[in-house]
Design a protein around this motif. Structure first.
Motif, PDB file in Angstrom:
ATOM      1  N   LEU A  93       0.744  -1.310  -0.109  1.00 45.50           N
ATOM      2  CA  LEU A  93       0.093  -0.077  -0.100  1.00 45.50           C
ATOM      3  C   LEU A  93       0.809   1.396  -0.032  1.00 45.50           C
ATOM      4  O   LEU A  93       0.453   2.257  -0.680  1.00 45.50           O
ATOM      5  CB  LEU A  93      -0.824   0.244   1.260  1.00 45.50           C
ATOM      6  CG  LEU A  93      -2.168  -0.925   1.364  1.00 45.50           C
ATOM      7  CD1 LEU A  93      -2.801  -0.652   2.539  1.00 45.50           C
ATOM      8  CD2 LEU A  93      -3.065  -0.499  -0.080  1.00 45.50           C
ATOM      9  N   VAL A  94       1.903   1.240   0.709  1.00 49.04           N
ATOM     10  CA  VAL A  94       2.667   2.567   0.848  1.00 49.04           C
ATOM     11  C   VAL A  94       3.498   2.475  -0.355  1.00 49.04           C
ATOM     12  O   VAL A  94       3.467   3.851  -0.967  1.00 49.04           O
ATOM     13  CB  VAL A  94       3.635   2.381   1.949  1.00 49.04           C
ATOM     14  CG1 VAL A  94       4.790   3.540   2.166  1.00 49.04           C
ATOM     15  CG2 VAL A  94       3.015   2.089   3.258  1.00 49.04           C
ATOM     16  N   ASN A  95       3.987   1.440  -0.967  1.00 48.89           N
ATOM     17  CA  ASN A  95       4.611   1.705  -2.284  1.00 48.89           C
ATOM     18  C   ASN A  95       3.671   1.932  -3.410  1.00 48.89           C
ATOM     19  O   ASN A  95       4.127   2.902  -4.211  1.00 48.89           O
ATOM     20  CB  ASN A  95       5.412   0.269  -2.662  1.00 48.89           C
ATOM     21  CG  ASN A  95       6.791   0.236  -2.104  1.00 48.89           C
ATOM     22  OD1 ASN A  95       7.337   1.153  -2.403  1.00 48.89           O
ATOM     23  ND2 ASN A  95       7.180  -0.778  -1.538  1.00 48.89           N
ATOM     24  N   GLN A  96       2.591   1.348  -3.790  1.00 49.32           N
ATOM     25  CA  GLN A  96       1.812   1.418  -4.982  1.00 49.32           C
ATOM     26  C   GLN A  96       0.503   2.190  -4.795  1.00 49.32           C
ATOM     27  O   GLN A  96      -0.098   2.488  -5.513  1.00 49.32           O
ATOM     28  CB  GLN A  96       1.514   0.023  -5.287  1.00 49.32           C
ATOM     29  CG  GLN A  96       2.697  -0.984  -5.483  1.00 49.32           C
ATOM     30  CD  GLN A  96       3.427  -0.414  -6.715  1.00 49.32           C
ATOM     31  OE1 GLN A  96       2.975   0.123  -7.779  1.00 49.32           O
ATOM     32  NE2 GLN A  96       4.837  -0.305  -6.549  1.00 49.32           N
ATOM     33  N   GLY A  97       0.040   2.290  -3.436  1.00 47.92           N
ATOM     34  CA  GLY A  97      -1.375   3.191  -3.255  1.00 47.92           C
ATOM     35  C   GLY A  97      -2.310   1.798  -3.460  1.00 47.92           C
ATOM     36  O   GLY A  97      -1.987   0.830  -3.975  1.00 47.92           O
ATOM     37  N   GLU A 135       9.386  -6.255  -1.815  1.00 47.76           N
ATOM     38  CA  GLU A 135       7.976  -5.922  -2.332  1.00 47.76           C
ATOM     39  C   GLU A 135       7.753  -4.810  -3.241  1.00 47.76           C
ATOM     40  O   GLU A 135       6.765  -4.544  -3.555  1.00 47.76           O
ATOM     41  CB  GLU A 135       7.395  -5.494  -0.868  1.00 47.76           C
ATOM     42  CG  GLU A 135       7.462  -6.620   0.386  1.00 47.76           C
ATOM     43  CD  GLU A 135       6.917  -7.970  -0.164  1.00 47.76           C
ATOM     44  OE1 GLU A 135       5.715  -7.757  -1.075  1.00 47.76           O
ATOM     45  OE2 GLU A 135       7.022  -8.734   0.507  1.00 47.76           O
ATOM     46  N   ARG A 136       9.073  -4.216  -3.734  1.00 47.84           N
ATOM     47  CA  ARG A 136       9.006  -3.419  -4.863  1.00 47.84           C
ATOM     48  C   ARG A 136       8.754  -3.819  -5.984  1.00 47.84           C
ATOM     49  O   ARG A 136       9.234  -5.022  -6.193  1.00 47.84           O
ATOM     50  CB  ARG A 136      10.191  -2.329  -4.668  1.00 47.84           C
ATOM     51  CG  ARG A 136      10.251  -1.443  -3.761  1.00 47.84           C
ATOM     52  CD  ARG A 136      11.314  -0.309  -3.890  1.00 47.84           C
ATOM     53  NE  ARG A 136      11.600   0.408  -3.041  1.00 47.84           N
ATOM     54  CZ  ARG A 136      11.258   1.606  -2.494  1.00 47.84           C
ATOM     55  NH1 ARG A 136      10.432   2.156  -3.357  1.00 47.84           N
ATOM     56  NH2 ARG A 136      11.594   2.448  -1.422  1.00 47.84           N
ATOM     57  N   PRO A 137       7.892  -3.291  -6.987  1.00 39.80           N
ATOM     58  CA  PRO A 137       7.890  -3.956  -8.435  1.00 39.80           C
ATOM     59  C   PRO A 137       9.256  -4.085  -8.937  1.00 39.80           C
ATOM     60  O   PRO A 137      10.149  -3.236  -8.761  1.00 39.80           O
ATOM     61  CB  PRO A 137       6.986  -2.895  -9.143  1.00 39.80           C
ATOM     62  CG  PRO A 137       6.312  -2.218  -7.847  1.00 39.80           C
ATOM     63  CD  PRO A 137       7.229  -2.101  -6.933  1.00 39.80           C
ATOM     64  N   LYS A 138       9.558  -5.032  -9.918  1.00 42.65           N
ATOM     65  CA  LYS A 138      10.776  -5.086 -10.378  1.00 42.65           C
ATOM     66  C   LYS A 138      11.285  -4.001 -11.174  1.00 42.65           C
ATOM     67  O   LYS A 138      12.423  -3.708 -11.284  1.00 42.65           O
ATOM     68  CB  LYS A 138      10.725  -6.416 -11.243  1.00 42.65           C
ATOM     69  CG  LYS A 138      10.394  -7.652 -10.531  1.00 42.65           C
ATOM     70  CD  LYS A 138      10.693  -8.838 -11.377  1.00 42.65           C
ATOM     71  CE  LYS A 138      10.378 -10.266 -10.765  1.00 42.65           C
ATOM     72  NZ  LYS A 138      10.491 -10.298  -9.418  1.00 42.65           N
ATOM     73  N   ILE A 163      10.042   3.732   4.284  1.00 48.72           N
ATOM     74  CA  ILE A 163       8.758   2.775   4.074  1.00 48.72           C
ATOM     75  C   ILE A 163       8.641   1.979   5.331  1.00 48.72           C
ATOM     76  O   ILE A 163       7.412   1.758   5.726  1.00 48.72           O
ATOM     77  CB  ILE A 163       9.028   2.113   2.679  1.00 48.72           C
ATOM     78  CG1 ILE A 163       8.566   3.144   1.520  1.00 48.72           C
ATOM     79  CG2 ILE A 163       7.858   1.137   2.694  1.00 48.72           C
ATOM     80  CD1 ILE A 163       8.862   2.480   0.316  1.00 48.72           C
ATOM     81  N   ALA A 164       9.866   1.325   5.632  1.00 49.49           N
ATOM     82  CA  ALA A 164       9.704   0.491   6.835  1.00 49.49           C
ATOM     83  C   ALA A 164       9.111   1.188   8.088  1.00 49.49           C
ATOM     84  O   ALA A 164       8.443   0.803   8.988  1.00 49.49           O
ATOM     85  CB  ALA A 164      11.082  -0.160   7.056  1.00 49.49           C
ATOM     86  N   GLY A 217       6.108   5.004  -3.127  1.00 46.52           N
ATOM     87  CA  GLY A 217       7.591   4.183  -3.314  1.00 46.52           C
ATOM     88  C   GLY A 217       8.457   4.930  -4.025  1.00 46.52           C
ATOM     89  O   GLY A 217       9.522   4.674  -4.050  1.00 46.52           O
ATOM     90  N   GLY A 218       7.803   5.790  -5.081  1.00 51.60           N
ATOM     91  CA  GLY A 218       9.112   6.632  -5.534  1.00 51.60           C
ATOM     92  C   GLY A 218       9.442   7.871  -5.016  1.00 51.60           C
ATOM     93  O   GLY A 218      10.528   8.161  -5.607  1.00 51.60           O
ATOM     94  N   VAL A 219       9.047   8.105  -3.816  1.00 53.88           N
ATOM     95  CA  VAL A 219       9.644   9.248  -3.117  1.00 53.88           C
ATOM     96  C   VAL A 219      10.067   8.862  -1.854  1.00 53.88           C
ATOM     97  O   VAL A 219      10.829   9.524  -1.000  1.00 53.88           O
ATOM     98  CB  VAL A 219       8.902  10.589  -3.086  1.00 53.88           C
ATOM     99  CG1 VAL A 219       8.327  11.067  -4.467  1.00 53.88           C
ATOM    100  CG2 VAL A 219       7.499  10.266  -2.166  1.00 53.88           C
ATOM    101  N   LEU A 220       9.743   7.548  -1.222  1.00 57.28           N
ATOM    102  CA  LEU A 220      10.220   7.278   0.076  1.00 57.28           C
ATOM    103  C   LEU A 220      11.363   6.005  -0.115  1.00 57.28           C
ATOM    104  O   LEU A 220      11.141   5.269  -0.938  1.00 57.28           O
ATOM    105  CB  LEU A 220       9.268   6.787   1.026  1.00 57.28           C
ATOM    106  CG  LEU A 220       8.028   7.471   1.268  1.00 57.28           C
ATOM    107  CD1 LEU A 220       6.840   6.697   2.011  1.00 57.28           C
ATOM    108  CD2 LEU A 220       8.705   8.829   2.212  1.00 57.28           C
TER     109      LEU A 220
END
Length: 78
Positions: free
Chosen positions: A20-24, A67-70, A40-41, A32-35
């Motif tokens: 959720l934090v990464n992708q919304g 957990e981040r997209p490739k 994030i942890a 995820g693009g700014v943290l």
């Protein structure tokens, strides 16, 4: 509409909160693009400990990259 995190039983799975934090989700934007992984942890640990679940197991920055997209690239905006 944002997904409810207050007393959400899905918070029991740290990977869900990292996603959720990464992708919304729905109307909630992803960060995820700014943290970075450490940030994030920290957000995930805060959400899991303070929004009605009071979960004490914590994740670390080492748990976030899996957990981040490739194709995801973190960009420091500072």
């Amino acid at each position: 509409m944002y997904p409810s995190l207050s007393k959400n039983p899905k918070l029991g799975a740290p990977a869900y909160v990292v996603f959720l934090v990464n992708q919304g989700n729905k109307g909630m934007p992803g960060f995820g693009g700014v943290l970075n992984d450490e940030q994030i942890a920290e957000v995930v640990n805060y959400v899991r400990a303070h929004l009605g679940q009071e979960l004490s197991d914590k994740i670390t920055a080492k748990d976030v990259p899996g957990e981040r997209p490739k194709d995801h690239h973190y960009s420091d905006v500072n």
